[in-house]
Design a protein around this motif. Structure first.
Motif, PDB file in Angstrom:
ATOM      1  N   GLN A 368       0.263  12.981 -35.176  1.00 53.81           N
ATOM      2  CA  GLN A 368       1.133  13.630 -34.197  1.00 53.81           C
ATOM      3  C   GLN A 368       1.707  14.912 -34.785  1.00 53.81           C
ATOM      4  OE1 GLN A 368       5.076  11.859 -33.553  1.00 53.81           O
ATOM      5  NE2 GLN A 368       4.761  12.018 -31.338  1.00 53.81           N
ATOM      6  N   LEU A 369       1.796  15.937 -33.948  1.00 57.36           N
ATOM      7  CA  LEU A 369       2.558  17.146 -34.281  1.00 57.36           C
ATOM      8  C   LEU A 369       3.886  17.034 -33.552  1.00 57.36           C
ATOM      9  CD1 LEU A 369       2.735  19.988 -35.570  1.00 57.36           C
ATOM     10  CD2 LEU A 369       1.781  20.896 -33.435  1.00 57.36           C
ATOM     11  N   ALA A 370       4.968  16.982 -34.301  1.00 57.12           N
ATOM     12  CA  ALA A 370       6.293  16.776 -33.715  1.00 57.12           C
ATOM     13  C   ALA A 370       7.209  17.935 -34.074  1.00 57.12           C
ATOM     14  CB  ALA A 370       6.890  15.465 -34.203  1.00 57.12           C
ATOM     15  N   GLU A 371       8.191  18.167 -33.204  1.00 57.44           N
ATOM     16  CA  GLU A 371       9.162  19.241 -33.445  1.00 57.44           C
ATOM     17  C   GLU A 371      10.564  18.695 -33.265  1.00 57.44           C
ATOM     18  OE1 GLU A 371      10.482  23.547 -31.528  1.00 57.44           O
ATOM     19  OE2 GLU A 371       8.363  22.959 -31.509  1.00 57.44           O
ATOM     20  N   THR A 372      11.418  18.923 -34.254  1.00 56.15           N
ATOM     21  CA  THR A 372      12.806  18.483 -34.194  1.00 56.15           C
ATOM     22  C   THR A 372      13.669  19.541 -33.506  1.00 56.15           C
ATOM     23  OG1 THR A 372      13.001  19.313 -36.465  1.00 56.15           O
ATOM     24  CG2 THR A 372      12.694  16.945 -36.189  1.00 56.15           C
ATOM     25  N   PRO A 373      14.895  19.200 -33.102  1.00 58.46           N
ATOM     26  CA  PRO A 373      15.724  20.156 -32.361  1.00 58.46           C
ATOM     27  C   PRO A 373      16.006  21.467 -33.089  1.00 58.46           C
ATOM     28  CG  PRO A 373      16.606  17.949 -32.102  1.00 58.46           C
ATOM     29  CD  PRO A 373      15.507  17.852 -33.122  1.00 58.46           C
ATOM     30  N   ASP A 374      15.883  21.497 -34.428  1.00 66.01           N
ATOM     31  CA  ASP A 374      16.119  22.748 -35.155  1.00 66.01           C
ATOM     32  C   ASP A 374      14.895  23.655 -35.174  1.00 66.01           C
ATOM     33  OD1 ASP A 374      14.523  21.266 -36.810  1.00 66.01           O
ATOM     34  OD2 ASP A 374      15.879  21.278 -38.538  1.00 66.01           O
ATOM     35  N   CYS A 437      20.914  13.174 -31.156  1.00 68.73           N
ATOM     36  CA  CYS A 437      19.950  14.140 -30.647  1.00 68.73           C
ATOM     37  C   CYS A 437      20.566  15.004 -29.549  1.00 68.73           C
ATOM     38  CB  CYS A 437      18.709  13.425 -30.107  1.00 68.73           C
ATOM     39  SG  CYS A 437      17.458  14.558 -29.451  1.00 68.73           S
ATOM     40  N   PRO A 438      20.485  16.339 -29.636  1.00 64.81           N
ATOM     41  CA  PRO A 438      21.130  17.200 -28.650  1.00 64.81           C
ATOM     42  C   PRO A 438      20.263  17.539 -27.442  1.00 64.81           C
ATOM     43  CG  PRO A 438      20.274  18.548 -30.412  1.00 64.81           C
ATOM     44  CD  PRO A 438      19.934  17.119 -30.764  1.00 64.81           C
ATOM     45  N   ARG A 439      19.032  17.030 -27.380  1.00 64.68           N
ATOM     46  CA  ARG A 439      18.145  17.431 -26.281  1.00 64.68           C
ATOM     47  C   ARG A 439      18.714  16.929 -24.945  1.00 64.68           C
ATOM     48  NH1 ARG A 439      13.582  19.431 -28.588  1.00 64.68           N
ATOM     49  NH2 ARG A 439      12.952  18.600 -30.621  1.00 64.68           N
ATOM     50  N   PRO A 440      18.906  17.837 -23.968  1.00 62.25           N
ATOM     51  CA  PRO A 440      19.535  17.444 -22.698  1.00 62.25           C
ATOM     52  C   PRO A 440      18.563  16.836 -21.689  1.00 62.25           C
ATOM     53  CG  PRO A 440      19.142  19.797 -22.693  1.00 62.25           C
ATOM     54  CD  PRO A 440      18.693  19.299 -24.051  1.00 62.25           C
TER      55      PRO A 440
END
Length: 477
Positions: A368-374, A437-440
């Motif tokens: 998997q290629l994943a991206e964190t909120p930063d 996690c800040p993702r809305p």
């Protein structure tokens, strides 16, 4: 002021091209220079500039750290790594870093040391803060949590113990690239008068001090039997080293100290089966292919992943990776990260992370290629594992292990080959846990973040029954 000596790196550049099988034109294009200029550099007709040294360190961070240049370049590289921390808004120009390292070397070293102290202090504060949030008091951490945090704050690497285990391994007989089981049994008999017996037992191993007999459960896989042999060699040969480390550790209870002794013995057993430099070079050669490394060193998939997360020796580091083990309920039972990715310490981890799917699909590697909120992107590999108990009336243990690195190191990580790394929209958006996690707009959110205000709209319903009104500064759309 003493004039800085010019750096000639022709041998290193040719070795770099050989390692990556690059033509002169290909490396020249990567460095944005002409092929003739590169040829002059490789023949030591021209010295290496600070800009090119910085470019090489950025493109080939692991290879370049192995090349011995001068102290100025070493300090400049350390400064570059420290200033890569997200707390610094803008990076410095390579020439500025080199000038600072050259003109104020003592200040530069102190800055690097100060940043390392800051990083470790921040981690300790996070540990205390999350313990308070979870249980109401900082002193409520369980002994095994203390030990887990001790290893994390040690960068999952114990230098003197690792080197002692490596020397011990090198003193034994190698067979097809690994320390043989026969050699370990011979070492126990000749050095410690311990006789080894393999038979079906209820325990993994048992030592009888009266008869000097070590009984190992023959129902384990070969990698498990080899690990038990290595473990007992460690407890017999390196007990003084382990005792010294455990006695000096800042732990609250005697139970935690005993658990640390067990953890250190497990660590050193892995270092015997996978001696540092031999293992690191094999990992580089095979681009961290865990199955391939497991075959070479006769170790299990989990043992191999765990060892990859310990390659933190000064001047001979492996690529920075994260490693964890997750059970069927989503609990993280092992974890370490040398990357910017941080695991949830309490509560479940992100359900979008591939490791949770891997638990349900044993013996298959998922990527998997994943991206964190930063905005940092990671290449993750996960595999579900089943450890049989050898009995019908006892359920096998099921869990998954995950290993990954930041996208910048994907060339060194074979699991990135099947992923599309070209566009920003190709990564799965993940977070540490729903609580922070800040993702809305996450469809998989289990509960709201603890630091945001909720708005309830009775006339509209989305996936979750609330809206997040306070957007985190880390959240990127």
């Amino acid at each position: 002021m003493t004039r800085r000596p010019r750096i000639f790196a022709g041998t290193q550049l040719r070795a770099l091209r050989d390692r990556w099988k690059l033509q002169q034109t290909e490396l020249a294009n990567l460095l944005s220079i002409s092929s003739s200029y590169l040829s002059q550099l490789e023949h030591d007709d021209r010295p290496l500039t600070s800009r090119l040294a910085e470019k090489l360190a950025t493109l080939f961070p692991i290879d370049w750290q192995e090349f011995k240049l001068d102290e100025t370049e070493h300090v400049a590289d350390a400064l570059r790594e420290a200033l890569g921390d997200p707390i610094f808004a803008n990076s410095m120009e390579p020439t500025s870093l080199t000038k600072l390292a050259e003109q104020q070397p003592e200040f530069a070293r102190r800055f690097v040391e100060m940043h390392e102290i800051y990083r470790r202090t921040s981690q300790r504060l996070e540990i205390v803060d999350e313990a308070i949030a979870a249980d109401g008091q900082a002193g409520s951490r369980l002994p095994w949590e203390e030990v887990r945090d001790w290893f994390h704050l040690s960068n999952n690497y114990v230098d003197n113990l690792d080197r002692s285990a490596e020397d011990l391994a090198n003193s034994m007989f190698y067979e097809f690239g690994h320390v043989s089981g026969a050699s370990m049994r011979k070492h126990l008999l000749e050095m410690h008068s311990v006789r080894v017996i393999l038979e079906q037992t209820e325990t993994l191993r048992h030592f009888d001090p009266r008869t000097r007999t070590l009984t190992i459960n023959a129902g384990q896989p070969p990698s498990g039997i080899r690990f038990q042999l290595a473990y007992y060699i460690v407890t017999s040969s390196l007990s003084k080293d382990i005792e010294q480390i455990a006695s000096s550790a800042s732990l609250r209870t005697g139970i935690a100290r005993e658990l640390l002794r067990v953890g250190l013995s497990n660590y050193a057993a892995g270092a015997i089966l996978m001696p540092y430099e031999k293992f690191r070079m094999a990992a580089r050669e095979h681009r961290h292919d865990v199955d391939r490394l497991s075959l070479i060193f006769r170790t299990s998939f989990e043992q191999t992943c765990h060892r990859l997360s310990t390659l933190q020796r000064q001047g001979a580091r492996g690529i920075p990776v994260f490693f964890c083990r997750v059970d069927m309920a989503g609990n993280i039972t092992k974890r370490h990260s040398a990357t910017r990715l941080q695991f949830a310490r309490y509560g479940g981890s992100c359900p979008l992370w591939i490791v949770h799917e891997a638990v349900a699909i044993p013996d298959r590697v998922l990527v998997q290629l994943a991206e964190t909120p930063d905005g940092v992107r990671y290449v993750s590999m996960a595999k579900g594992l089943v450890k049989t108990t050898g009995r019908f009336d006892r359920n096998p243990r099921r869990y998954a292990v995950a290993l990954g690195c930041e996208e910048d190191h994907s060339n060194e990580f074979i699991y990135a080959d099947s992923l599309d790394l070209s566009g920003r929209g190709t990564a799965t958006p993940i977070g540490a846990s729903c609580r922070i996690c800040p993702r809305p707009d996450c469809d998989q959110r289990s509960y709201p973040p603890s630091d945001q205000t909720l708005t309830i709209n009775h006339f509209k319903r989305n996936i979750v029954p609330y809206d997040l009104t306070a957007k985190s500064s880390l959240c990127r759309k």
